[in-house]
Design an enzyme around this catalytic site. Structure first.
Site, short mmCIF file in Angstrom:
data_model
loop_
_atom_site.label_atom_id
_atom_site.label_comp_id
_atom_site.label_asym_id
_atom_site.label_seq_id
_atom_site.Cartn_x
_atom_site.Cartn_y
_atom_site.Cartn_z
N LEU A 105 0.88 -1.17 0.00
CA LEU A 105 0.00 0.00 0.00
C LEU A 105 0.92 1.22 0.00
O LEU A 105 1.93 1.23 0.70
CB LEU A 105 -0.89 0.03 1.25
CG LEU A 105 -2.22 -0.70 1.19
CD1 LEU A 105 -2.94 -0.56 2.52
CD2 LEU A 105 -3.11 -0.20 0.07
N ASP A 106 0.56 2.24 -0.79
CA ASP A 106 1.39 3.43 -0.88
C ASP A 106 1.62 4.05 0.51
O ASP A 106 0.83 3.89 1.43
CB ASP A 106 0.72 4.50 -1.76
CG ASP A 106 0.50 4.02 -3.18
OD1 ASP A 106 1.24 3.13 -3.61
OD2 ASP A 106 -0.42 4.54 -3.83
N TYR A 107 2.70 4.79 0.61
CA TYR A 107 3.05 5.51 1.84
C TYR A 107 1.88 6.37 2.33
O TYR A 107 1.58 6.41 3.53
CB TYR A 107 4.26 6.40 1.54
CG TYR A 107 4.75 7.24 2.71
CD1 TYR A 107 5.50 6.66 3.73
CD2 TYR A 107 4.48 8.61 2.77
CE1 TYR A 107 5.98 7.43 4.79
CE2 TYR A 107 4.94 9.38 3.82
CZ TYR A 107 5.69 8.78 4.84
OH TYR A 107 6.14 9.55 5.88
N SER A 109 -1.32 5.92 1.59
CA SER A 109 -2.58 5.18 1.59
C SER A 109 -2.74 4.41 2.89
O SER A 109 -1.76 4.10 3.57
CB SER A 109 -2.64 4.21 0.40
OG SER A 109 -2.55 4.91 -0.82
#
Length: 244
Positions: A105-107, A109
């Protein structure tokens, strides 16, 4: 060896060291030893009493564990970071096993993130051909038209990738703030999939949360908290991926 019962690549994958496919590569490249002897044959089977080394490192037979984390924003989906930022494994206090995230998961998100030391399980869920649904809620800057939203299911070109959503659902529209809350279901997980897809249509994602991964959701969890999966949930996720 007598009483052979498990394929070598499966045992390596289940140790959490790597996926089964990469384990097969280690074997064929002559980087695996069983009881001190190099093994290059993929059909080799081993028993629990056998000593296994992968690229000079003894295989540690850890108990297989599975966790669901409510990843908060501002945390890296990794076990280490060269910029010394907080990583998701920092949030799992008191867990002796060497777990790692299933996908990313993105930083910026938040939401459902699975962690395990079972490489075979992780590879099963991450491989695109198994098509496990992941549901996201995105807050968009701007309000896409029905035609633009329809493009999500057909696919949106971003660099060399065709990014798609299996389905979408408009949760709310705020005309005063010029924003939309959009639910998206994906079966692939390309890098920054949702953000790149929406940016390509001209609607940047301001916030992104993964609400569910297959049968698993965030019920009962606060950001930064986690829980162990039950044996039933692990079996259900395997069966979901394998369409059993």
């Amino acid at each position: 060896m007598s009483n052979m019962n498990e394929r070598l690549q499966k045992v390596i994958a289940q140790s959490g060291l790597t996926s089964r496919r990469k384990a097969e590569g280690f074997i064929t490249e002559g980087k695996v030893k069983v009881n001190g002897r190099i093994v290059t044959e993929l059909g080799t089977k081993v028993t629990p009493s056998d000593s296994i080394e992968v690229d000079g490192v003894p295989l540690v037979k850890e108990e297989l564990v599975y966790y669901l984390l409510y990843k908060p924003r501002g945390v890296i989906s990794s076990v280490k970071d060269d910029k010394d930022r907080k990583v998701v494994t920092d949030l799992l206090v008191g867990i002796p096993e060497r777990v790692y995230p299933v996908g990313r998961l993105d930083y910026d998100s938040s939401g459902v993130l699975l962690l395990t030391n079972d490489g075979e399980f992780a590879n099963l869920l991450m491989h695109p051909k198994y098509e496990v649904d992941k549901v996201y809620v995105a807050k968009l800057k701007g309000i896409p038209s029905k035609t633009e939203l329809g493009q999500l299911k057909k696919g949106v070109q971003s660099d060399k990738d065709l990014l798609k959503a299996v389905q979408y659902n408009v949760l709310s529209v705020d005309k005063k703030k010029d924003s939309m809350l959009l639910e998206l279901t994906l079966r692939e997980g390309k890098n920054r999939h949702v953000r790149r897809m929406m940016e390509s249509l001209g609607y940047p994602v301001e916030k992104l949360k993964r609400e569910s991964y297959g049968l698993l959701n965030l019920d009962g969890l606060q950001p930064g908290k986690y829980r162990a999966l039950t044996p039933k949930e692990v079996k259900q996720m395997r069966n979901l991926a394998l369409k059993l």
